[in-house]
Design a protein around this motif. Sequence first.
Motif, PDB file in Angstrom:
ATOM      1  N   MET A  40      59.125 -54.103 -80.298  1.00 12.61           N
ATOM      2  CA  MET A  40      58.951 -52.705 -79.879  1.00 12.61           C
ATOM      3  C   MET A  40      59.866 -52.314 -78.724  1.00 12.61           C
ATOM      4  O   MET A  40      59.732 -51.246 -78.141  1.00 12.61           O
ATOM      5  CB  MET A  40      57.505 -52.444 -79.457  1.00 12.61           C
ATOM      6  CG  MET A  40      56.537 -52.284 -80.613  1.00 12.61           C
ATOM      7  SD  MET A  40      54.866 -51.961 -80.013  1.00 12.61           S
ATOM      8  CE  MET A  40      54.885 -50.182 -79.879  1.00 12.61           C
ATOM      9  N   LEU A  41      60.806 -53.193 -78.394  1.00  8.10           N
ATOM     10  CA  LEU A  41      61.704 -52.894 -77.269  1.00  8.10           C
ATOM     11  C   LEU A  41      63.115 -52.520 -77.713  1.00  8.10           C
ATOM     12  O   LEU A  41      63.985 -52.326 -76.862  1.00  8.10           O
ATOM     13  CB  LEU A  41      61.785 -54.101 -76.316  1.00  8.10           C
ATOM     14  CG  LEU A  41      60.627 -54.281 -75.324  1.00  8.10           C
ATOM     15  CD1 LEU A  41      60.812 -55.576 -74.546  1.00  8.10           C
ATOM     16  CD2 LEU A  41      60.534 -53.114 -74.351  1.00  8.10           C
ATOM     17  N   ASN A  76      49.899 -51.015 -78.292  1.00  8.15           N
ATOM     18  CA  ASN A  76      50.140 -50.392 -79.598  1.00  8.15           C
ATOM     19  C   ASN A  76      49.803 -48.911 -79.460  1.00  8.15           C
ATOM     20  O   ASN A  76      49.335 -48.473 -78.413  1.00  8.15           O
ATOM     21  CB  ASN A  76      49.242 -51.057 -80.663  1.00  8.15           C
ATOM     22  CG  ASN A  76      49.777 -50.873 -82.076  1.00  8.15           C
ATOM     23  OD1 ASN A  76      50.522 -49.942 -82.364  1.00  8.15           O
ATOM     24  ND2 ASN A  76      49.390 -51.770 -82.967  1.00  8.15           N
ATOM     25  N   ASP A  77      50.045 -48.158 -80.513  1.00  5.14           N
ATOM     26  CA  ASP A  77      49.624 -46.762 -80.551  1.00  5.14           C
ATOM     27  C   ASP A  77      48.154 -46.687 -80.135  1.00  5.14           C
ATOM     28  O   ASP A  77      47.311 -47.392 -80.702  1.00  5.14           O
ATOM     29  CB  ASP A  77      49.842 -46.232 -81.977  1.00  5.14           C
ATOM     30  CG  ASP A  77      49.255 -44.849 -82.203  1.00  5.14           C
ATOM     31  OD1 ASP A  77      48.813 -44.214 -81.239  1.00  5.14           O
ATOM     32  OD2 ASP A  77      49.255 -44.416 -83.363  1.00  5.14           O
ATOM     33  N   GLY A 127      56.925 -42.327 -82.303  1.00 14.76           N
ATOM     34  CA  GLY A 127      57.443 -43.118 -81.176  1.00 14.76           C
ATOM     35  C   GLY A 127      56.476 -44.157 -80.666  1.00 14.76           C
ATOM     36  O   GLY A 127      56.890 -45.224 -80.205  1.00 14.76           O
ATOM     37  N   ASP A 128      55.162 -43.857 -80.753  1.00 18.16           N
ATOM     38  CA  ASP A 128      54.182 -44.828 -80.240  1.00 18.16           C
ATOM     39  C   ASP A 128      54.082 -46.069 -81.121  1.00 18.16           C
ATOM     40  O   ASP A 128      53.460 -47.048 -80.740  1.00 18.16           O
ATOM     41  CB  ASP A 128      52.797 -44.185 -80.045  1.00 18.16           C
ATOM     42  CG  ASP A 128      52.407 -43.238 -81.158  1.00 18.16           C
ATOM     43  OD1 ASP A 128      53.047 -43.296 -82.224  1.00 18.16           O
ATOM     44  OD2 ASP A 128      51.464 -42.455 -80.969  1.00 18.16           O
ATOM     45  N   CYS A 147      52.765 -47.410 -74.323  1.00 19.55           N
ATOM     46  CA  CYS A 147      52.116 -47.517 -73.001  1.00 19.55           C
ATOM     47  C   CYS A 147      51.697 -46.131 -72.504  1.00 19.55           C
ATOM     48  O   CYS A 147      50.579 -45.951 -72.007  1.00 19.55           O
ATOM     49  CB  CYS A 147      53.063 -48.154 -71.979  1.00 19.55           C
ATOM     50  SG  CYS A 147      53.321 -49.924 -72.201  1.00 19.55           S
ATOM     51  N   ALA A 148      52.594 -45.153 -72.660  1.00 17.65           N
ATOM     52  CA  ALA A 148      52.295 -43.780 -72.225  1.00 17.65           C
ATOM     53  C   ALA A 148      51.120 -43.210 -73.009  1.00 17.65           C
ATOM     54  O   ALA A 148      50.258 -42.520 -72.452  1.00 17.65           O
ATOM     55  CB  ALA A 148      53.531 -42.894 -72.390  1.00 17.65           C
ATOM     56  N   SER A 149      51.058 -43.523 -74.304  1.00  8.21           N
ATOM     57  CA  SER A 149      49.960 -43.002 -75.137  1.00  8.21           C
ATOM     58  C   SER A 149      48.621 -43.566 -74.688  1.00  8.21           C
ATOM     59  O   SER A 149      47.613 -42.864 -74.681  1.00  8.21           O
ATOM     60  CB  SER A 149      50.213 -43.305 -76.631  1.00  8.21           C
ATOM     61  OG  SER A 149      49.843 -44.614 -76.988  1.00  8.21           O
TER      62      SER A 149
END
Length: 201
Positions: A1-2, A48-49, A134-135, A143-145
């Motif tokens: 995921m990076l 994860n999402d 994007g998630d 992380c933001a989600s």
Amino acid sequence: MLELEKALWEEGYNYIACIDEVGRGCLAGDVVACAVIMPKEILIEGVNDSKKLTAKKREKLYGKILETAIAVGIGQVDPDTIDKINIKESTRLAMKKAILNLKDKQGNQILPDYLLIDAEEVYIDIPQSSIIKGDEKSHGIACASIVAKVYRDSKCQIWGQEYNGYAIEKNKGYGTKEHREALKEIGPCPIHRLSFLKKII
């Protein structure tokens, strides 16, 4: 995921802010966005999402993300503004606020040099990419989600206590059958998005 982040690091970007929102489709409450800048090459296991994680798992990861992040910012837009400017523009505004609110652990403002945004664009003079789903593709956006979801869910607990009868602490402001029936019976409260209720009441 990076992979997305790695490509940008290789291009020389250091402070990549990843942004996601929650509450876009709700009948009540603010739309909330989170911007987060994570350290290079750091992958938090289990991220994860947020929609695919249990509340317990999200809360555990929330703490780890805040501990690990270089900077975190939250942006909120209230129901009155959502009714005035529509939900799409409100989402973009919440994201912009989150970016401008990015602070490190010492409270210093951090300005990102690139933005990775979940399926949206923000009116701000910083290079950016809009990432569909994007998630699922970016560790930082995931992380933001998680941060946005846990933050907004905690607000829902408060709203649920302030405005009884709608079970907002349970449905998080979404249009469940119980929530819609409560609206028909007792009408909207101050945190309802009136522009979302036209077909319900």
